[in-house]
Design a protein around this motif. Sequence first.
Motif, PDB file in Angstrom:
ATOM      1  N   ASN A   1      31.921 -11.992 -18.838  1.00 36.41           N
ATOM      2  CA  ASN A   1      32.516 -11.753 -20.161  1.00 36.41           C
ATOM      3  C   ASN A   1      33.972 -12.195 -20.192  1.00 36.41           C
ATOM      4  OD1 ASN A   1      34.131  -9.505 -21.978  1.00 36.41           O
ATOM      5  ND2 ASN A   1      32.244 -10.249 -22.932  1.00 36.41           N
TER       6      ASN A   1
ATOM      7  N   GLU B   1      21.442 -15.009 -24.016  1.00 38.45           N
ATOM      8  CA  GLU B   1      22.410 -14.718 -25.079  1.00 38.45           C
ATOM      9  C   GLU B   1      21.995 -15.474 -26.337  1.00 38.45           C
ATOM     10  OE1 GLU B   1      25.923 -13.865 -27.359  1.00 38.45           O
ATOM     11  OE2 GLU B   1      24.788 -12.831 -25.799  1.00 38.45           O
ATOM     12  N   LYS B   2      21.712 -14.717 -27.421  1.00 39.40           N
ATOM     13  CA  LYS B   2      21.306 -15.302 -28.706  1.00 39.40           C
ATOM     14  C   LYS B   2      20.133 -16.258 -28.548  1.00 39.40           C
ATOM     15  CE  LYS B   2      25.919 -14.878 -30.732  1.00 39.40           C
ATOM     16  NZ  LYS B   2      27.084 -15.592 -31.331  1.00 39.40           N
TER      17      LYS B   2
ATOM     18  N   TYR C   1      33.939 -16.211 -20.005  1.00 36.74           N
ATOM     19  CA  TYR C   1      33.209 -16.983 -21.011  1.00 36.74           C
ATOM     20  C   TYR C   1      33.073 -16.258 -22.357  1.00 36.74           C
ATOM     21  CZ  TYR C   1      32.045 -19.758 -16.926  1.00 36.74           C
ATOM     22  OH  TYR C   1      32.124 -20.544 -15.786  1.00 36.74           O
ATOM     23  N   ASN C   2      33.635 -15.059 -22.451  1.00 32.04           N
ATOM     24  CA  ASN C   2      33.589 -14.296 -23.705  1.00 32.04           C
ATOM     25  C   ASN C   2      32.150 -14.115 -24.195  1.00 32.04           C
ATOM     26  OD1 ASN C   2      34.764 -12.833 -25.794  1.00 32.04           O
ATOM     27  ND2 ASN C   2      34.844 -14.637 -27.136  1.00 32.04           N
ATOM     28  N   ILE C   3      31.259 -13.790 -23.246  1.00 34.62           N
ATOM     29  CA  ILE C   3      29.862 -13.527 -23.575  1.00 34.62           C
ATOM     30  C   ILE C   3      29.539 -12.105 -23.146  1.00 34.62           C
ATOM     31  CG2 ILE C   3      27.455 -14.184 -23.165  1.00 34.62           C
ATOM     32  CD1 ILE C   3      28.425 -16.992 -22.495  1.00 34.62           C
ATOM     33  N   ASP C   4      29.098 -11.287 -24.109  1.00 31.71           N
ATOM     34  CA  ASP C   4      28.758  -9.894 -23.821  1.00 31.71           C
ATOM     35  C   ASP C   4      27.306  -9.838 -23.347  1.00 31.71           C
ATOM     36  OD1 ASP C   4      28.848  -7.175 -23.610  1.00 31.71           O
ATOM     37  OD2 ASP C   4      28.588  -6.796 -25.751  1.00 31.71           O
ATOM     38  N   ILE C   5      27.100  -9.556 -22.069  1.00 30.19           N
ATOM     39  CA  ILE C   5      25.775  -9.635 -21.450  1.00 30.19           C
ATOM     40  C   ILE C   5      25.143  -8.250 -21.362  1.00 30.19           C
ATOM     41  CG2 ILE C   5      24.515 -10.274 -19.356  1.00 30.19           C
ATOM     42  CD1 ILE C   5      26.864 -12.171 -18.750  1.00 30.19           C
TER      43      ILE C   5
ATOM     44  N   LYS D   1      28.786  -8.703 -14.797  1.00 25.59           N
ATOM     45  CA  LYS D   1      28.717  -8.803 -16.256  1.00 25.59           C
ATOM     46  C   LYS D   1      30.117  -8.869 -16.860  1.00 25.59           C
ATOM     47  CE  LYS D   1      24.393  -6.228 -16.885  1.00 25.59           C
ATOM     48  NZ  LYS D   1      23.786  -5.023 -17.496  1.00 25.59           N
TER      49      LYS D   1
ATOM     50  N   LYS E   1      24.032 -23.858 -19.790  1.00 22.46           N
ATOM     51  CA  LYS E   1      23.094 -23.422 -20.825  1.00 22.46           C
ATOM     52  C   LYS E   1      21.831 -24.254 -20.655  1.00 22.46           C
ATOM     53  CE  LYS E   1      22.545 -23.067 -25.850  1.00 22.46           C
ATOM     54  NZ  LYS E   1      23.174 -23.357 -27.162  1.00 22.46           N
TER      55      LYS E   1
END
Length: 307
Positions: free
Chosen positions: A6, A27-28, A9-13, A2, A85
């Motif tokens: 992050n 995510e979203k 890709y700067n994605i908070d999982i 995780k 995605k």
Amino acid sequence: MKEIINFYYNIDIKDLKKIEDNYEFIEKGSIFLLCVLNRTEEDLKNIYEVCEELKRKNIPIHTFILNRENKLVSNIENQNYVLLKMESKDEEINILDIMNFQENLILSKNKSSLYNNSWGNLWSRKIDYFEYQVHELGKNKSVILNSLSYYIGLAENAISYANNTVNKINISEFDKISLSHKRVKFPNFKIDFYNPLLFIFDLQVRDIAEYLKSAFFIDEKDAWIEFKTFLSLRKRTLYEYQMFFARMLYPSYYFDVYEKIMNHEEDEETLIKIIDKNQEYEKFLSRIMLELNKMIGIEKIEWLIKK
């Protein structure tokens, strides 16, 4: 993992699911898949260009997400990954969807690295390798040792059939080389079908044959219905029909499992359900051959007629 995702890709999982060697998360409201990259750099470049072309045509496929360095590939623990995605996940694809998808993109020179037009030679090299591999590493694998020679025999029939077809028939402009997949399974869902890492270019009948072979080992009746649908939707050239039959002969369904066993990804017993249906599959091939022969007069295989 995780924290690594992050970082790149700067994605908070919140939740991460491991699927074989890949990782899935939401995510979203969108589903993402972090995939192991098993393609060459040249392949990936051409696949990315294919995806851009498809998107310009509003064709739905999974989207590549660039990392923090604006690159397609992230090296994580000495393994290359790409992030996709997903356009969709659980919707099923049928034979009509496969054929419609293939009409979206035809081979051009700049996509040539994604095309190998010599099935017979490729299959021959694989068989040589399998025989060497079993001799060196498979001495304790009784299921493989007792079955491999039969499937190599089928493969040699397919190689001979494909090579004879190439030598006897002039390929025409109507034998389209179009966007295809390394494998198409049954049931076939969009999570796999729209995955650009599976894209190649080949004869349109490649995807159809692989789909039907997979379908046979799930439900023979469904496989026959889908085959009849394939015949009814568009008439093809003699070359296409014979190469389709060559691919139906080639036992990729056995060799795919064989390779997983040799890579310690499957138990050897997985092959038994395939081996137990070899006579039924021979009859299935015979029915297909006779059906095609009624339509266009493909070359017959005498030992299959007796089935």
